[in-house]
Design an enzyme around this catalytic site. Structure first.
Site, short mmCIF file in Angstrom:
data_model
loop_
_atom_site.label_atom_id
_atom_site.label_comp_id
_atom_site.label_asym_id
_atom_site.label_seq_id
_atom_site.Cartn_x
_atom_site.Cartn_y
_atom_site.Cartn_z
N GLU A 319 0.80 -1.23 0.00
CA GLU A 319 0.00 0.00 0.00
C GLU A 319 0.83 1.28 0.00
OE1 GLU A 319 -3.82 -1.61 2.55
OE2 GLU A 319 -2.08 -1.02 3.68
C1 TNX Z 1 -4.20 -4.09 4.92
S1 TNX Z 1 -2.56 -6.45 4.48
C2 TNX Z 1 -2.92 -3.86 5.35
C3 TNX Z 1 -2.70 -3.40 6.73
C4 TNX Z 1 -3.98 -3.22 7.48
C5 TNX Z 1 -4.92 -4.34 7.15
C6 TNX Z 1 -6.19 -4.31 7.94
C7 TNX Z 1 -1.50 -5.41 4.28
C8 TNX Z 1 -0.27 -5.88 3.69
N1 TNX Z 1 -1.80 -4.15 4.62
O1 TNX Z 1 -1.96 -2.21 6.75
O2 TNX Z 1 -3.70 -3.20 8.84
O3 TNX Z 1 -5.22 -4.28 5.79
O4 TNX Z 1 -6.96 -5.45 7.72
#
Ligand code: TNX
Length: 505
Positions: A319
């Site tokens: 992300e």
């Molecule tokens: C996605 S899964 C994220 C996290 C969040 C999570 C909450 C991932 C690699 N990144 O930063 O905490 O969703 O479900």
């Protein structure tokens, strides 16, 4: 000795029927073994490592039995009533983690090729005893095990859970408690998400403000905190004594507000942002075009890997919505090289497959519905499977689960169990997959009780998917075994979700 215990043979047998993860092969015997106050745990050959494993078993059995249970390193097993742990004559085909367990009315013999296999087999011994063996206070017994012979090896070499200690901070003792529960279900990886926008959780001597300032906050004003290097090393050693490898993660280039707030020079505009306690994602990025950033990363990787045996470093990479795509790709390549320079294997969330992967880099799949995992395999990478809609421990069980999120869907206990790692990504085969990991993100998980409530009883399912053969796996059969574990969780004092789908005892 046997006569007094055969009367409850149905109850004895049950423990053999309720093992999680279910072993590869179980042969049922006649009668039972009775653990007595003068039982010795003998370990062979004599070595400090095996003595420690024997002592671990003794420490697990002493509180509930109240017996003294001596560990006798190097002693022969001749005396009836003894438990022998041995690597002598262990079949190399058992690999690092496999074991053979023979329980007769006279003795218990656990054989493995490696000490690690003995440690896994000890968890089976614990589960063959009555559930009250997990109590921390003396219970009535009798301490009987069904006679049997078990041969068992894991399907996947990577079976673990991730704990997000960044969104909320958890004390070292709480982390150790979680590690113990992973060990009980034969998991062998503990991934620590050590940094995120809301907090930096490990002391770095060359960049001290990361922890002292960047670690001072947590989500929504909760108390911050960080592990000193000694505390972190102690957690790592604790995990290691349970044959669990710690995977440290420093998430970058996004999810870095705590670091950016601590050091202005990590920002392209040289201005440190304020500390952050919200739950948005994707707004922060390290300054990927600046050399200083890579000095910083090199320092962090060096200091953490000096404290972490195991040889893995997780670079995050998820992300990074505020990093330009071309910069992101270059960043991922540079950081893999830094990690490699520290003789360490890099792991990243699936987004890193947008870049060029170095040989040996591992990709952690998490968000079904894109082609990133496929792109990773095409580059020769191995996958850790963590599909959010199946394996995210922060997903709610039902709409009324008070904690957790639902962006990837609801994950009732059956949903968490009923999936096959090789069937999630187009074109993958078993050997593309290292194993399974269940992440627990903690945006609204604040206490150890919260952790337990979200992890249990789903974690048992991930442990079984990782360890046991896929053939014959059925929820209707599994749910009955899972139900029997309620008494074990209760004896351990673990708060768990009493799903209406499970026929609890
Ligand atoms: C996605 S899964 C994220 C996290 C969040 C999570 C909450 C991932 C690699 N990144 O930063 O905490 O969703 O479900």
């Amino acid at each position: 000795m046997e006569a007094s215990i055969n009367n409850s043979s149905a109850a004895i047998r049950t423990t053999l029927d309720n093992l999680i993860p279910i072993p590869v092969s179980v042969k049922v015997g006649i009668g039972s073994f009775n653990l007595l106050p003068d039982t010795h745990i003998t370990t062979q050959p004599e070595s400090a490592e095996l003595t420690n494993i024997g002592q671990y078993l003794a420490d697990k059995l002493i509180p509930a039995t109240g017996y003294k249970l001596r560990v006798s390193p190097g002693a022969s097993a001749a005396k009836a009533g003894n438990i022998t742990l041995t690597t002598i004559g262990g079949d190399p085909a058992l690999g690092d983690e496999g074991y053979e367990l023979t329980v007769t009315t006279e003795q218990v013999k656990l054989t493995a090729y490696k000490p690690e296999g003995l440690f896994r087999g000890i968890q089976t011994i614990r589960q063959l005893l009555p559930p009250s063996i997990e109590s921390s206070t003396v219970q009535p017994g009798p301490w009987i095990m069904p006679t049997c012979s078990i041969k068992d090896t894991p399907r996947f070499s990577w079976r673990g859970s991730m704990l997000d200690v960044a969104r909320h901070f958890f004390q070292a003792d709480e982390v150790k408690h979680y590690i113990d529960l992973l060990a009980y279900y034969k998991m062998n990886r503990f991934h620590m998400h050590l940094s995120d926008d809301q907090g930096w959780r490990i002391a770095i001597s060359s960049w001290p403000k990361l922890a002292t300032y960047g670690g001072s906050t947590a989500t929504r004003g909760a108390a911050g905190g960080y592990y000193t290097q000694a505390e972190y090393a102690d957690i790592v050693a604790y995990a290691q004594s349970r044959y669990i490898t710690v995977i440290p993660e420093i998430d970058m280039p996004g999810h870095t507000n705590a670091a950016l707030a601590s050091y202005a020079e990590l920002n392209c505009n040289e201005v440190a942002p304020a500390l952050y306690t919200g739950t948005e994602v994707g707004f922060s990025t390290l300054c990927v075009e600046d050399e200083k950033t890579y000095t910083f990363i090199d320092d962090v990787v060096r200091e953490i890997m000096a404290l972490t045996p195991g040889g893995y470093f997780h670079i995050g990479g998820d992300e990074s919505k505020s990093t330009a795509p071309s910069d992101y790709v270059r960043f991922v390549e540079l950081v893999q090289n830094i990690v490699k320079d520290h003789n360490t294997q890099a792991i990243g969330w699936e987004e890193i497959a947008q870049g060029k992967l170095l040989p040996g880099t591992i990709v952690q799949q998490w968000n079904l519905g894109n082609d990133l995992a496929e792109r990773a395999i095409k580059q020769g990478a191995k996958l850790i499977m963590s599909p959010a809609s199946k394996a995210y421990l922060d997903m709610k069980y039902t709409p009324s689960t008070p904690l957790g999120q639902d962006w990837a869907g609801l994950v009732e206990v059956n949903t968490g169990y009923d999936w096959e790692p090789t069937a999630q990504v187009k074109g993958i085969i078993e050997s593309d997959i290292l194993g399974v990991e269940a992440p627990l993100w903690t945006e609204n998980i604040e206490t150890l009780g919260d952790i337990e409530m979200m992890a249990f009883p789903r974690l048992q399912g991930y442990a079984e998917i990782g360890w046991s053969p896929a053939a014959g796996r059925h929820w209707d059969e599994y749910k009955v075994r899972l139900a029997a574990h309620a008494l074990r969780l209760e004896a351990m004092g673990v708060a768990y979700y009493r799903s209406p789908l499970v026929p609890w005892e």
